[in-house]
Design an enzyme around this catalytic site. Structure first.
Site, PDB file in Angstrom:
ATOM      1  N   LYS A   1       0.850  -1.194   0.000  1.00  0.00           N
ATOM      2  CA  LYS A   1       0.000   0.000   0.000  1.00  0.00           C
ATOM      3  C   LYS A   1       0.887   1.246   0.000  1.00  0.00           C
ATOM      4  O   LYS A   1       1.899   1.298   0.696  1.00  0.00           O
ATOM      5  CB  LYS A   1      -0.903   0.020   1.234  1.00  0.00           C
ATOM      6  CG  LYS A   1      -2.081  -0.925   1.170  1.00  0.00           C
ATOM      7  CD  LYS A   1      -2.967  -0.760   2.391  1.00  0.00           C
ATOM      8  CE  LYS A   1      -4.154  -1.695   2.339  1.00  0.00           C
ATOM      9  NZ  LYS A   1      -5.008  -1.590   3.543  1.00  0.00           N
TER      10      LYS A   1
ATOM     11  N   GLU B   1     -18.598  -8.807   9.541  1.00  0.00           N
ATOM     12  CA  GLU B   1     -19.667  -8.172  10.307  1.00  0.00           C
ATOM     13  C   GLU B   1     -20.610  -9.176  10.949  1.00  0.00           C
ATOM     14  O   GLU B   1     -21.059  -8.982  12.089  1.00  0.00           O
ATOM     15  CB  GLU B   1     -20.461  -7.215   9.409  1.00  0.00           C
ATOM     16  CG  GLU B   1     -19.656  -6.048   8.865  1.00  0.00           C
ATOM     17  CD  GLU B   1     -18.950  -6.351   7.552  1.00  0.00           C
ATOM     18  OE1 GLU B   1     -18.346  -5.425   6.977  1.00  0.00           O
ATOM     19  OE2 GLU B   1     -19.000  -7.522   7.099  1.00  0.00           O
TER      20      GLU B   1
ATOM     21  N   ARG C   1     -25.110  -5.851   6.725  1.00  0.00           N
ATOM     22  CA  ARG C   1     -24.584  -7.144   6.317  1.00  0.00           C
ATOM     23  C   ARG C   1     -24.764  -8.211   7.395  1.00  0.00           C
ATOM     24  O   ARG C   1     -24.551  -9.389   7.138  1.00  0.00           O
ATOM     25  CB  ARG C   1     -23.090  -7.001   5.965  1.00  0.00           C
ATOM     26  CG  ARG C   1     -22.770  -5.807   5.080  1.00  0.00           C
ATOM     27  CD  ARG C   1     -21.336  -5.781   4.639  1.00  0.00           C
ATOM     28  NE  ARG C   1     -21.202  -6.394   3.330  1.00  0.00           N
ATOM     29  CZ  ARG C   1     -20.048  -6.713   2.770  1.00  0.00           C
ATOM     30  NH1 ARG C   1     -18.920  -6.511   3.413  1.00  0.00           N
ATOM     31  NH2 ARG C   1     -20.000  -7.258   1.576  1.00  0.00           N
TER      32      ARG C   1
END
Length: 622
Positions: free
Chosen positions: A284, A370, A398
């Protein structure tokens, strides 16, 4: 900002993928270098997601070079890594408008471009969607290829593994690129694996492999021995055994910043049928040192001067609701040793950094999972722990089944701290927290609280934490109106509203019933037209007496909420009036029955007519 393409001579010749594919392979490194610089210049001037896109530059170039996009499908997972994709697919001159009102969508968005094959904002959807496309492509019989690009973080969600399991079982023609930016890989190992990936995806190796399988199939003892030996070796040297067991041909890991190696490997994989997984290792923030060192800080950035590598000096402002929650969590944990806080990979966004450092034994980050977060909380609550789930409004969607089945049916005292409720702004329709009131209100046993300001938010968190049943406190992104919370927390009477002001009008009396942090706008409107203002506080249980009294003493009731009107708090008021056979003029203000696009919170409040001016106008027109 400099958009003069003379600064990007190679990138200038690759405005769309068909132009990119006309470039000689030896130019791809230069194109990738210029693409990274272009991305840096764009985002530093427009703001937006940054570190993830820098990490996918070479991958994006290789994918569009090898695959015949848009005929071939590339499905991105978590769209913040798709900025380089937008630049290479005809949108480079509009990149400075990204995430702004009427500008480029912040994530892949099919109405915006035929190259955006699937709308995505949340994670772990790419493999399922791509498998659906692969099945359709097989029926179409036009040799269309499908690629899913998923990060190692998104791979933690159950949905990704459900899709892998199905894809491996039905053996459709599908390539999954696992973009791993957490694993480290040395230069030598990376070079070796890149070389092996070329060999293992080449026609010679695969002809031997397929032919060997046919020969060994007639010799069961040898076949069994060879299979065991192969798995033993894989277990020692290849981190892909699990994918092989799921039915995928595993290749990698290879250096995701070596564009030549990726082009060769992908080109070979394009010729192979069946499910394949290419494991690439990226970094990243690649190419920008500050972002490489701190990819979390540089994940999404404001406008900044990239030559000085510094963010603009931020003026001291009001604490955000996330910070209010984080401070409350630490204060609460200080006195409650049974408090346990859970987040699905949103430690920074939910204001939990300080808590995670001070109370590490009471803190659980379950990664992008989740559903697991909610049921984990239920299990903790079942054993007497005081579970707090810090979660964004759209992320809680979700885990809706777990919320109902594992928490509410058992009436377990789990507190949901729902961040990013209502309009979130620049992230657009995938992140607008429009629906939580509507989808929570119909669930038995739930307490739903809508704080008007920061002080009320702290007291509601305390009230929900002390409740003996499931409770939710919803609050928006950003700061409030500056109502400083008191150190001592107050237990609110559940289901009780509070009167803020009373109208002095004799005729055409209006009462605004406010739910949540549009309170400041409601107060301005009430003062401008001399209306009564009631801070309802609770959507469920709702203060029926306050509603009936307001209906008795006013000619018009106006409900205001930063959430969907359909099934929302205004609907709850309407139901109370109907159930009590009370006739009243009722005006519901909130979010319309449509998905809300990107723009600042204030821009969208004005457009939707739920700022002070819009409230006054709606009342006058009514």
């Amino acid at each position: 900002m400099t958009l003069d393409l003379s600064h990007y001579p190679h990138l200038a010749k690759a405005n769309i993928p068909s132009e990119l594919r006309q470039q000689p392979k030896q130019n791809l490194k230069l194109i990738a270098k210029e693409l990274r610089q272009f991305l840096l210049n764009c985002v530093s001037q427009s703001s937006g997601h940054f570190a993830s896109g820098l990490g996918t530059v070479e991958l994006t170039v290789a994918l569009h070079y090898v695959y015949n996009t848009p005929f071939d499908r590339i499905v991105w997972d978590v769209g913040h890594q798709a900025y380089p994709h937008k630049i290479l697919t005809g949108r480079r001159l509009r990149m400075t408008s990204i995430r702004q009102k009427d500008g480029l969508h912040p994530f892949p968005w099919p109405p915006e471009s035929e190259y955006d094959t699937f709308a995505v904002g949340h994670s772990s959807t790419s493999i399922s969607a791509a498998l659906g496309m692969a099945i359709a492509a097989e029926k179409e019989q036009k040799n269309r290829k499908v690629v899913a690009v998923i990060g190692d973080g998104a791979m933690t969600a159950g949905l990704a593994f459900e899709a892998l399991n199905h894809a491996g079982d039905i053996a459709k023609d599908l390539v999954v690129v696992l973009n791993d930016n957490e694993m480290s890989i040395s230069e030598n190992v990376g070079a070796l694996n890149s070389h092996l990936a070329r060999l293992m995806t080449g026609s010679f190796f695969n002809s031997i492999r397929d032919g060997g399988k046919k020969i060994l199939s007639n010799l069961p003892p040898i076949k069994e021995f060879a299979s065991k030996a192969e798995e033993h070796l894989k277990g020692m040297v290849v981190p892909g055994t699990i994918f092989e067991e799921l039915g995928f041909r595993y290749i990698g890991p290879i250096d995701g910043h070596d564009v030549d190696a990726m082009v060769d490997t992908l080109a070979n994989m394009r010729k192979i049928s069946g499910p394949q997984l290419l494991h690439i290792v990226t970094k990243k923030g690649k190419g920008y040192e500050k972002a490489e060192q701190d990819p979390i800080k540089w994940h999404a950035v404001p406008k900044f001067d990239h030559t000085t590598e510094k963010f603009p000096e931020s003026k001291p402002g009001l604490p955000t609701f996330s910070a209010i929650f984080g401070n409350w969590l630490c204060d609460m944990a200080q006195e409650d040793k049974d408090l346990v806080a859970i987040t699905p990979a949103m430690r920074e966004g939910s204001g939990m950094v300080k808590f995670s450092q001070r109370f590490p034994q009471q803190y659980f980050d379950v990664a992008i999972a989740e559903q697991h977060a909610v049921t984990l909380a239920a299990g903790l609550a079942r054993e007497g722990k005081h579970a707090v789930v810090a979660i964004y409004s759209t992320f809680l969607q979700r885990a809706y089944d777990q919320l109902i089945h594992d928490v509410a049916i058992q009436n377990l005292p789990v507190l949901f701290a729902i961040d990013r409720a209502g309009i979130v702004g620049a992230d657009g329709p995938t992140h607008q927290g429009a629906f939580d009131i509507s989808y929570l209100r119909c669930i038995p046993n739930m307490i739903i609280m809508t704080p008007a300001d920061e002080a009320e938010c702290r007291n509601m968190l305390y009230t929900g934490h002390k409740a003996a049943q499931p409770a939710a406190v919803r609050y928006p992104r950003g700061a409030g109106i500056g109502a400083v919370p008191e150190e001592n927390m107050q237990l609110l009477e559940i289901g009780k509203a509070r009167s803020i002001r009373q109208t002095q009008q004799k005729d055409n009396r209006v009462a605004i019933l406010n739910f949540g942090t549009l309170y400041g706008e409601a107060l301005k409107a009430a003062e401008k037209i001399d209306a009564s203002l009631i801070d309802m506080r609770f959507v469920k249980p709702i203060d029926e007496q306050a509603i009936l009294d307001a209906a008795k003493n006013h000619d018009l009731l106006v409900t205001l909420e930063d959430g969907a009107i359909a099934g929302g708090a205004g609907s709850a008021v309407s139901q109370v009036l109907h159930a009590n056979k009370t006739l009243a003029h009722l005006l519901n203000l909130g979010l319309p029955d449509e998905f809300i696009m990107q723009g600042t919170q204030q821009e969208m409040y004005a457009e939707l007519g739920i700022d002070a001016e819009g409230i006054v106008k709606a009342i006058q027109e009514f």
